[in-house]
Design an enzyme around this catalytic site. Sequence first.
Site, mmCIF file in Angstrom:
data_model
loop_
_atom_site.group_PDB
_atom_site.id
_atom_site.type_symbol
_atom_site.label_atom_id
_atom_site.label_comp_id
_atom_site.label_asym_id
_atom_site.label_seq_id
_atom_site.Cartn_x
_atom_site.Cartn_y
_atom_site.Cartn_z
ATOM 1 N N GLU A 44 -33.319 24.812 71.337
ATOM 2 C CA GLU A 44 -34.746 24.543 71.492
ATOM 3 C C GLU A 44 -35.077 24.501 72.973
ATOM 4 O O GLU A 44 -34.380 23.856 73.754
ATOM 5 C CB GLU A 44 -35.106 23.168 70.903
ATOM 6 C CG GLU A 44 -35.038 23.090 69.404
ATOM 7 C CD GLU A 44 -35.354 21.678 68.911
ATOM 8 O OE1 GLU A 44 -35.082 21.407 67.739
ATOM 9 O OE2 GLU A 44 -35.846 20.852 69.702
ATOM 10 N N ASP A 55 -42.876 12.204 73.076
ATOM 11 C CA ASP A 55 -41.670 12.103 73.883
ATOM 12 C C ASP A 55 -41.524 10.775 74.610
ATOM 13 O O ASP A 55 -42.488 10.220 75.119
ATOM 14 C CB ASP A 55 -41.622 13.251 74.901
ATOM 15 C CG ASP A 55 -41.311 14.573 74.223
ATOM 16 O OD1 ASP A 55 -40.279 14.636 73.532
ATOM 17 O OD2 ASP A 55 -42.109 15.520 74.352
ATOM 18 N N TYR A 169 -37.490 19.450 60.433
ATOM 19 C CA TYR A 169 -37.125 18.541 61.523
ATOM 20 C C TYR A 169 -37.426 17.130 61.052
ATOM 21 O O TYR A 169 -38.569 16.728 60.943
ATOM 22 C CB TYR A 169 -37.962 18.886 62.762
ATOM 23 C CG TYR A 169 -37.497 18.267 64.062
ATOM 24 C CD1 TYR A 169 -37.190 16.921 64.172
ATOM 25 C CD2 TYR A 169 -37.390 19.054 65.211
ATOM 26 C CE1 TYR A 169 -36.775 16.368 65.372
ATOM 27 C CE2 TYR A 169 -36.989 18.522 66.418
ATOM 28 C CZ TYR A 169 -36.692 17.175 66.490
ATOM 29 O OH TYR A 169 -36.293 16.640 67.698
#
Lengths: 258, 390
Positions: A44, A55, A169
Amino acid sequence: MSKIQKIFDNKKALITYITAGDPDLETTKDIILELNKAGVDIIEIGIPFSDPLADGPVIQEASQRAIKKGITLSKIFNTLESIKGRINTPLVLMGYYNSILSYGSDKFIEDCKLAGVSGVIIPDLPFDEEPEFYEELKENDIDGILLVAPNTSEERLKELSKHATGFLYCVSLMGVTGDSRGPVEYINEYVQKIRKYVDIPIAIGFGIDTPEKVKHIINYVDGIIVGSALIKIIDQNKENKIKMFNEIHTFVQNLKVW
Amino acid sequence: MKKGYYGQYGGQYVPETLIPALEELEAAYEEYSKDPDFIKEFNRLLADYSGRPTPLYFADRFTEYLNGAKIYLKREDLNHTGAHKINNALGQVLLAKKMGKKRIIAETGAGQHGVATATAATKFGLECIIYMGAEDMKRQSLNVYKMEMLGAKVIPVYNGSQTLNEAVDEAIRDWVTNVEDTHYVIGSVVGPHPYPKIVRDFQRVIGDEAKKQIIEKEGRLPDYIVACVGGGSNAMGIFYPFVEDQEVKLIGVEAAGKGLETGLHAAALTAGKIGVLHGSKSYVLQDENGQIKLAYSISAGLDYPGVGPEHSFLRDKKRATYTSVTDEEAIEAFELLTKLEGIIPAFESSHALAYTMKLAPQLDKNKIIIVNLSGRGDKDVDSYRNLNRK
């Protein structure tokens, strides 16, 4: 079956994330080649964004460093094009929707194809927001990889399963990337719940940072995703590339506990 | 129109972890906003706790000085905690309490929303965490002190420009992490659906009251309504009840900072382009690569690179117009209102006043302007003193 999904054929997959342009694009290119050599199954590549909501501090800082260096999406595409054909590991771009919107979604898809990108992960674009974009990706044989969280309802999983491609995911906890508390204790129930609705491979990420953790969870899932831990190694060794590649190599191989 | 959209703007551009929380919030809001007990309790809080209705004041000396249209001020500065922010904070914290949430988080720019949220949280006995840019904490130290007195924990945010934008980022990350027991009180008509709608609904009391009051005083609707726009909650609050009244011109005033041409401003509608920020699609200040630009304004409450999606929609529909004034113009208005009316306006509201100073003299004396005086300027006195004017 897509190139990404094939990776999971009869084996578990190790997926790694790096931020493009941290410390610079030349090094990003070399790291991709190194990860390919070290046996990583899917790579990725993060598109640095100023406001990465999903994040934690490690990837936020890596993004900031890359933005300061003037890294843009078109420079990232150029870099990927330059190594096209030299690696067989599928490449996945991960970024926030504003970067794509600003670049132009048609041009983005076009350039993904030219650069040999097999999939795209956009953490702030749920499957039911801009469904045309996900449809467009599918038509161009690019996997729009979707995320699920521990609190995703069964009702939503059922809907989401109709759109999921490549792999799913699975976010390891309620939190942001690099949160070392991940994964949740009820990992078995969590994955079982997803499997009731989703028949593509499931990879787990967020806070997966040691081989011990991987050992603990690998039997439940089809792959693991490691990002922040790898970025720390890159940042700590940015003055010495040889040491960086050695450490990356060792780190990655130690993670393959299966 | 798709759910949660205003034309092409709005939506839910958020990590999957937040989807259940947004669904829960939407369901709870649908239920309680129709619940007579909830409505009664909210109205009681607005009346007895915050002091509503706020007056609509005819600013006779300001009007006389500008020598044009009659100017009325909607006195949101007279609310408890000093700004319109308390309307939304009380509504959302009451809603959070009903939803059984134990923990309240919020972002703040000028500190007005932080103080309002801390006030509402302490009133309901809930834990309260406020995210605030480190730069804003310097500019608004008095409000930081107030929030701490009220029992809130103020967490400094050191990323980027260290202002409101980064405070929102950090609040959203906290929410992603603590979503099950936490309610995020967004302070403006921004963020993912249903926030722009909820905040608008809790703020529309400003416009509902103003409409009734102007009819009582003048026997007709105003010709213009002027309000400052950062995220846009005070403007949406006063605009919304007038949207169907086509004869009323709605004007939003953004912060042009040191001048639009310098790049140092916060005028998302005037100088931004369509993008996705903090969970919704709207006009956003960004560079040619889609990186969010640092906003700048002397007013911490307007210092935000985005704007509420419904404002983008009203602009596209040409139902509202948006303009901007500079720091300098806002400061002149700040001084003028203080001297003529004995009312010290917030730097934010001073932007609406500054545009009014340009507009009123061009209009006949029988025209009526309502300016939303969204907050009081006590919090800005220190910053003003540091400018060392005269």
